[in-house]
Design a protein around this motif. Sequence first.
Motif, PDB file in Angstrom:
ATOM      1  N   ILE A 258      10.904  -5.271  -8.661  1.00 55.35           N
ATOM      2  CA  ILE A 258      10.475  -4.166  -9.533  1.00 55.35           C
ATOM      3  C   ILE A 258      10.870  -4.472 -10.972  1.00 55.35           C
ATOM      4  CG2 ILE A 258      10.926  -1.741 -10.133  1.00 55.35           C
ATOM      5  CD1 ILE A 258      11.105  -1.181  -7.111  1.00 55.35           C
ATOM      6  N   ILE A 263       4.720  -6.248  -7.796  1.00 55.72           N
ATOM      7  CA  ILE A 263       4.419  -5.152  -6.862  1.00 55.72           C
ATOM      8  C   ILE A 263       5.019  -5.474  -5.493  1.00 55.72           C
ATOM      9  CG2 ILE A 263       2.569  -3.865  -5.726  1.00 55.72           C
ATOM     10  CD1 ILE A 263       0.784  -4.781  -8.175  1.00 55.72           C
ATOM     11  N   GLU A 286       1.200   4.267  -5.040  1.00 52.20           N
ATOM     12  CA  GLU A 286       1.087   4.153  -6.500  1.00 52.20           C
ATOM     13  C   GLU A 286       1.762   2.894  -7.031  1.00 52.20           C
ATOM     14  OE1 GLU A 286       2.708   7.599  -8.317  1.00 52.20           O
ATOM     15  OE2 GLU A 286       1.005   8.896  -7.828  1.00 52.20           O
ATOM     16  N   TYR A 287       2.761   2.392  -6.314  1.00 54.28           N
ATOM     17  CA  TYR A 287       3.544   1.267  -6.846  1.00 54.28           C
ATOM     18  C   TYR A 287       3.768   0.147  -5.831  1.00 54.28           C
ATOM     19  CZ  TYR A 287       7.556   2.715  -4.078  1.00 54.28           C
ATOM     20  OH  TYR A 287       8.382   3.012  -3.024  1.00 54.28           O
ATOM     21  N   MET A 319      -1.002  -0.235 -10.253  1.00 56.07           N
ATOM     22  CA  MET A 319       0.259  -0.350  -9.513  1.00 56.07           C
ATOM     23  C   MET A 319       1.323  -1.028 -10.357  1.00 56.07           C
ATOM     24  SD  MET A 319      -0.422  -1.067  -5.465  1.00 56.07           S
ATOM     25  CE  MET A 319      -1.617  -2.383  -5.628  1.00 56.07           C
ATOM     26  N   ASN A 322       2.839   1.263 -12.833  1.00 56.48           N
ATOM     27  CA  ASN A 322       3.773   2.194 -12.208  1.00 56.48           C
ATOM     28  C   ASN A 322       5.087   1.515 -11.833  1.00 56.48           C
ATOM     29  OD1 ASN A 322       2.092   4.478 -12.368  1.00 56.48           O
ATOM     30  ND2 ASN A 322       1.011   3.916 -10.496  1.00 56.48           N
ATOM     31  N   VAL A 323       5.002   0.263 -11.415  1.00 56.15           N
ATOM     32  CA  VAL A 323       6.217  -0.507 -11.114  1.00 56.15           C
ATOM     33  C   VAL A 323       7.063  -0.648 -12.377  1.00 56.15           C
ATOM     34  CG1 VAL A 323       7.085  -2.820 -10.556  1.00 56.15           C
ATOM     35  CG2 VAL A 323       5.324  -1.777  -9.126  1.00 56.15           C
TER      36      VAL A 323
END
Length: 371
Positions: A258, A263, A286-287, A319, A322-323
């Motif tokens: 992360i 991802i 989402e991630y 993704m 979001n990560v």
Amino acid sequence: MCKYLENSGFGPLIGSYYYPSWYATNQFMLEVIFHEKMKRYKCLTRNSLLASAVYVPYYAGLDFRRKLRRRNVAARDAAGKELVKWLKKQPQWKGMSGRDHFLVTGRISRDFRRNSDNNSGWGTNLMLLPESQNLSFLTIERNPTSHNEFAIPYPTYFHPTSAIEISQWQDKIKLTNRTVLFSFAGAQRPRRNQNGLVRTKVMNQCKSSSKTCRFLDCDVKANGCDDPISLMKLFEDSVFCLQPPGDSLTRRSVFDSILAGCIPVFFNQGSAYKQYVWHIPENNSEYSVYIPVKELRAGGDNKIEEILRGISNERVVGMRENVIKLVPKIVYTKPNQNEPGGEVLEDAFDIAVKRVIERIDGLKRRKLNGE
């Protein structure tokens, strides 16, 4: 372990890797890091009657490590029993019988849940002591059936000093050119259990997809993962990072990936989704990517590659964004380093303290209501 105690538990500096806030941090140093940050916590009080919660700075994981090879379980359990015996004598214990106390362990829950007095049994019985049932435990991996354990992130290598430093790092990994579709850093595990079988399958598929997957061997002989820079470089080059279970369901590698903007790909819900509920989003898709074990088994030798190639570029970009947004929530910043007048950092430590205080406040309310 002594060298890892340097720099408030962060360990030795890694030279000038991007910024001067990178350290060779051992994955089991959480209780030391947490204590050092707690000593500088802005909301401490000397009057325990005013305290929302009582933090117990006991290094259960280091004590476990020190006595790991002792055959005598009484010797392994001695410090934990002495701790709760001492706590019960303190005036702070009496009001809530310890329900307003919490402590942090730098190892997984299983290491403190030996339920027999057999000398061949693993670990200590700290979490099974009668008094321990009233404590709140913050740990790197919780027992999913426990009512008083809460998982918080493993330490990573990055311990920034400011919000600006985090933003600079996030900007860097947003622009990184990722030339590897997916990667795996790890070593073989015994195939006698489910975790070992899953990991073997993942390793074999990575090796069979050599043009799209890069494997970093963490076997003791290879020592490929002893170098934090090699590990981080691998994750920064990768779009997806495979996270199969190892010795247990969780891995420090989840948080390293992360941090690198890679991802994570999970094969068990217990590797993150059912663990770090305070620090990661509820909407897992989402991630991250989730590949159930049965799907992994049913597919061919390139099932992982097939699934990852099938994800649209638009979704991959979303993704990854979001990560990268998760980075501030999973790092432990340098103690007492918030810039005066600048943006206040809320890191993994701050989130954990806030949530454990909320939990204890709830217990106090229920007690007042006679529940």
